[in-house]
Write a protein that holds these residues in place. Structure first.
Motif, PDB file in Angstrom:
ATOM      1  N   HIS A 163       0.803  -1.228   0.000  1.00  0.00           N
ATOM      2  CA  HIS A 163       0.000   0.000   0.000  1.00  0.00           C
ATOM      3  C   HIS A 163       0.836   1.278   0.000  1.00  0.00           C
ATOM      4  CE1 HIS A 163      -3.323  -2.582   2.012  1.00  0.00           C
ATOM      5  NE2 HIS A 163      -3.352  -2.692   0.698  1.00  0.00           N
ATOM      6  N   ALA A 164       2.141   1.136   0.142  1.00  0.00           N
ATOM      7  CA  ALA A 164       3.010   2.322   0.162  1.00  0.00           C
ATOM      8  C   ALA A 164       2.761   3.168  -1.086  1.00  0.00           C
ATOM      9  CB  ALA A 164       4.470   1.906   0.237  1.00  0.00           C
ATOM     10  N   GLY A 165       2.616   4.462  -0.890  1.00  0.00           N
ATOM     11  CA  GLY A 165       2.404   5.380  -2.014  1.00  0.00           C
ATOM     12  C   GLY A 165       0.955   5.528  -2.430  1.00  0.00           C
ATOM     13  N   SER A 166       0.041   4.781  -1.782  1.00  0.00           N
ATOM     14  CA  SER A 166      -1.371   4.850  -2.202  1.00  0.00           C
ATOM     15  C   SER A 166      -1.961   6.243  -1.983  1.00  0.00           C
ATOM     16  CB  SER A 166      -2.208   3.790  -1.466  1.00  0.00           C
ATOM     17  OG  SER A 166      -2.103   3.954  -0.068  1.00  0.00           O
ATOM     18  N   ARG A 167      -1.409   6.988  -1.038  1.00  0.00           N
ATOM     19  CA  ARG A 167      -1.919   8.336  -0.781  1.00  0.00           C
ATOM     20  C   ARG A 167      -1.329   9.337  -1.774  1.00  0.00           C
ATOM     21  NH1 ARG A 167      -0.553   9.028   4.713  1.00  0.00           N
ATOM     22  NH2 ARG A 167       1.428   9.616   3.816  1.00  0.00           N
ATOM     23  N   THR A 168      -0.122   9.047  -2.245  1.00  0.00           N
ATOM     24  CA  THR A 168       0.555   9.985  -3.148  1.00  0.00           C
ATOM     25  C   THR A 168       0.395   9.592  -4.615  1.00  0.00           C
ATOM     26  OG1 THR A 168       2.614   8.707  -2.884  1.00  0.00           O
ATOM     27  CG2 THR A 168       2.303  10.608  -1.428  1.00  0.00           C
ATOM     28  N   GLY A 169      -0.288   8.449  -4.849  1.00  0.00           N
ATOM     29  CA  GLY A 169      -0.508   8.007  -6.221  1.00  0.00           C
ATOM     30  C   GLY A 169       0.692   7.301  -6.829  1.00  0.00           C
ATOM     31  N   GLU A 170       1.686   6.995  -5.986  1.00  0.00           N
ATOM     32  CA  GLU A 170       2.844   6.249  -6.470  1.00  0.00           C
ATOM     33  C   GLU A 170       2.702   4.796  -6.023  1.00  0.00           C
ATOM     34  OE1 GLU A 170       6.760   8.421  -6.144  1.00  0.00           O
ATOM     35  OE2 GLU A 170       5.550   9.633  -4.781  1.00  0.00           O
ATOM     36  N   LYS A 171       3.522   3.926  -6.611  1.00  0.00           N
ATOM     37  CA  LYS A 171       3.454   2.520  -6.236  1.00  0.00           C
ATOM     38  C   LYS A 171       4.867   1.954  -6.172  1.00  0.00           C
ATOM     39  CE  LYS A 171       0.799  -1.652  -7.435  1.00  0.00           C
ATOM     40  NZ  LYS A 171       0.906  -2.167  -6.091  1.00  0.00           N
ATOM     41  N   LEU A 172       5.103   1.143  -5.156  1.00  0.00           N
ATOM     42  CA  LEU A 172       6.412   0.517  -5.023  1.00  0.00           C
ATOM     43  C   LEU A 172       6.394  -0.812  -5.768  1.00  0.00           C
ATOM     44  CD1 LEU A 172       9.213   0.493  -3.659  1.00  0.00           C
ATOM     45  CD2 LEU A 172       8.175  -0.662  -1.717  1.00  0.00           C
ATOM     46  N   ASP A 173       7.216  -0.916  -6.800  1.00  0.00           N
ATOM     47  CA  ASP A 173       7.325  -2.178  -7.533  1.00  0.00           C
ATOM     48  C   ASP A 173       8.394  -3.018  -6.831  1.00  0.00           C
ATOM     49  OD1 ASP A 173       7.764  -4.282  -9.246  1.00  0.00           O
ATOM     50  OD2 ASP A 173       7.560  -3.084 -11.059  1.00  0.00           O
ATOM     51  N   VAL A 174       7.930  -3.861  -5.918  1.00  0.00           N
ATOM     52  CA  VAL A 174       8.842  -4.643  -5.078  1.00  0.00           C
ATOM     53  C   VAL A 174       9.791  -5.485  -5.931  1.00  0.00           C
ATOM     54  CG1 VAL A 174       8.990  -6.399  -3.266  1.00  0.00           C
ATOM     55  CG2 VAL A 174       7.180  -4.686  -3.182  1.00  0.00           C
ATOM     56  N   ALA A 175       9.263  -6.127  -6.972  1.00  0.00           N
ATOM     57  CA  ALA A 175      10.082  -7.005  -7.814  1.00  0.00           C
ATOM     58  C   ALA A 175      11.226  -6.247  -8.479  1.00  0.00           C
ATOM     59  CB  ALA A 175       9.212  -7.683  -8.866  1.00  0.00           C
ATOM     60  N   THR A 176      10.921  -5.054  -9.006  1.00  0.00           N
ATOM     61  CA  THR A 176      11.954  -4.250  -9.694  1.00  0.00           C
ATOM     62  C   THR A 176      13.044  -3.810  -8.724  1.00  0.00           C
ATOM     63  OG1 THR A 176      10.292  -3.473 -11.251  1.00  0.00           O
ATOM     64  CG2 THR A 176      12.324  -2.221 -11.148  1.00  0.00           C
ATOM     65  N   VAL A 177      12.630  -3.361  -7.531  1.00  0.00           N
ATOM     66  CA  VAL A 177      13.603  -2.928  -6.511  1.00  0.00           C
ATOM     67  C   VAL A 177      14.477  -4.112  -6.089  1.00  0.00           C
ATOM     68  CG1 VAL A 177      13.882  -2.001  -4.183  1.00  0.00           C
ATOM     69  CG2 VAL A 177      12.115  -1.076  -5.667  1.00  0.00           C
ATOM     70  N   LEU A 178      13.830  -5.252  -5.842  1.00  0.00           N
ATOM     71  CA  LEU A 178      14.568  -6.452  -5.432  1.00  0.00           C
ATOM     72  C   LEU A 178      15.556  -6.888  -6.501  1.00  0.00           C
ATOM     73  CD1 LEU A 178      12.076  -8.861  -3.632  1.00  0.00           C
ATOM     74  CD2 LEU A 178      14.298  -8.104  -2.791  1.00  0.00           C
ATOM     75  N   GLN A 179      15.111  -6.876  -7.755  1.00  0.00           N
ATOM     76  CA  GLN A 179      15.985  -7.300  -8.853  1.00  0.00           C
ATOM     77  C   GLN A 179      17.238  -6.427  -8.915  1.00  0.00           C
ATOM     78  OE1 GLN A 179      15.109 -10.138 -11.142  1.00  0.00           O
ATOM     79  NE2 GLN A 179      17.317  -9.900 -11.013  1.00  0.00           N
ATOM     80  N   ALA A 180      17.041  -5.124  -8.757  1.00  0.00           N
ATOM     81  CA  ALA A 180      18.177  -4.192  -8.779  1.00  0.00           C
ATOM     82  C   ALA A 180      19.134  -4.474  -7.624  1.00  0.00           C
ATOM     83  CB  ALA A 180      17.675  -2.751  -8.709  1.00  0.00           C
ATOM     84  N   LEU A 181      18.576  -4.784  -6.449  1.00  0.00           N
ATOM     85  CA  LEU A 181      19.405  -5.087  -5.278  1.00  0.00           C
ATOM     86  C   LEU A 181      20.171  -6.397  -5.472  1.00  0.00           C
ATOM     87  CD1 LEU A 181      16.852  -4.140  -2.482  1.00  0.00           C
ATOM     88  CD2 LEU A 181      19.055  -3.015  -2.846  1.00  0.00           C
ATOM     89  N   LEU A 182      19.479  -7.400  -6.017  1.00  0.00           N
ATOM     90  CA  LEU A 182      20.107  -8.710  -6.208  1.00  0.00           C
ATOM     91  C   LEU A 182      21.209  -8.669  -7.259  1.00  0.00           C
ATOM     92  CD1 LEU A 182      16.830 -10.803  -6.118  1.00  0.00           C
ATOM     93  CD2 LEU A 182      18.665 -10.990  -4.431  1.00  0.00           C
ATOM     94  N   ASP A 183      21.093  -7.732  -8.187  1.00  0.00           N
ATOM     95  CA  ASP A 183      22.116  -7.599  -9.228  1.00  0.00           C
ATOM     96  C   ASP A 183      23.420  -7.039  -8.658  1.00  0.00           C
ATOM     97  OD1 ASP A 183      20.475  -8.654 -11.119  1.00  0.00           O
ATOM     98  OD2 ASP A 183      19.785  -6.740 -11.931  1.00  0.00           O
ATOM     99  N   GLU A 184      23.340  -6.419  -7.487  1.00  0.00           N
ATOM    100  CA  GLU A 184      24.556  -5.920  -6.843  1.00  0.00           C
ATOM    101  C   GLU A 184      25.277  -7.097  -6.191  1.00  0.00           C
ATOM    102  OE1 GLU A 184      23.992  -2.569  -4.247  1.00  0.00           O
ATOM    103  OE2 GLU A 184      22.376  -1.789  -5.485  1.00  0.00           O
TER     104      GLU A 184
END
Length: 216
Positions: A163-184
């Motif tokens: 639900h993070a960002g639901s008030r600001t109209g943004e959305k956290l794409d957990v998969a994309t963030v995780l993928q970027a972290l795992l690539d490190e």
């Protein structure tokens, strides 16, 4: 399974302007070797939700410490909450268990939010339909069991992250963030948990719309 290392990281924050988190996370040793991490998110927020999530986690931990299998412990906690609150209150429930007897990671999920799983940098979401406990009698958990191997990373979280960002109209794409972290290279569980929480706080503009708990 000699020389195995299991790293567990937890990142948590309360809903904005709420003194108590409705989420509860506990780690226990399994009686036959290994560890279990139990996470619950009680319906609503604050003190009432905290009471519910604590009730659920304590029930599961008591059963696991007696050697009850994860799925049976989750079903018992569900029936207990249903009986205790007459089906009027729900709670999500997730369990990660490193079971040294079977050499597996057991994932138990009563939570619409997915569990993310990575082998090295290959990421997949365990997103099969799953219901919170307490509303219906005999609610079954969704269970997956995987062999423990080097480089296996599992991430579970409460819906505050969804639900993070639901008030600001943004959305956290957990998969994309995780993928970027795992690539490190050599991304530690602590860094993954903290980074996800930081991103959620950023799009909530420092005022989380819900309690957030992340376990890696």
């Amino acid at each position: 399974m000699s020389g195995m290392e299991v790293q567990i990281a937890v990142a948590k924050i309360n809903k904005y302007a709420s003194t108590e988190s409705g989420d509860t996370v506990e780690v226990i040793e399994r009686p036959n070797g290994g560890l279990s991490v139990v996470m619950a998110d009680g319906q609503s927020s604050g003190r009432g939700a905290k009471f519910i999530s604590t009730l659920v986690v304590r029930k599961v931990i008591t059963l696991l410490s007696e050697g009850v299998r994860d799925g049976a412990a989750a079903r018992a906690a569900s029936d207990y909450l249903y009986t205790e609150r007459k089906g009027k209150v729900s709670s999500t429930l997730n369990v990660f268990s490193v079971d040294l007897q079977t050499g597996t990671l057991v994932i138990t999920r009563n939570n619409p939010a997915p569990v993310m799983l990575a082998h090295g940098d290959h990421l997949r979401a365990l997103a099969e339909e799953s219901m919170a406990i307490g509303v219906n009698r005999d609610t079954r958990p969704w269970i997956s069991e995987l062999p423990i191997e080097a480089g296996l990373t599992a991430v579970m979280y409460t819906d505050g992250l969804v639900h993070a960002g639901s008030r600001t109209g943004e959305k956290l794409d957990v998969a994309t963030v995780l993928q970027a972290l795992l690539d490190e290279e050599a991304c530690a569980p602590e860094m993954i948990a903290d980074s996800l929480l930081d991103m959620a706080l950023r799009i909530d503009h420092g005022r989380p719309v819900d309690d957030i708990s992340i376990v890696v």
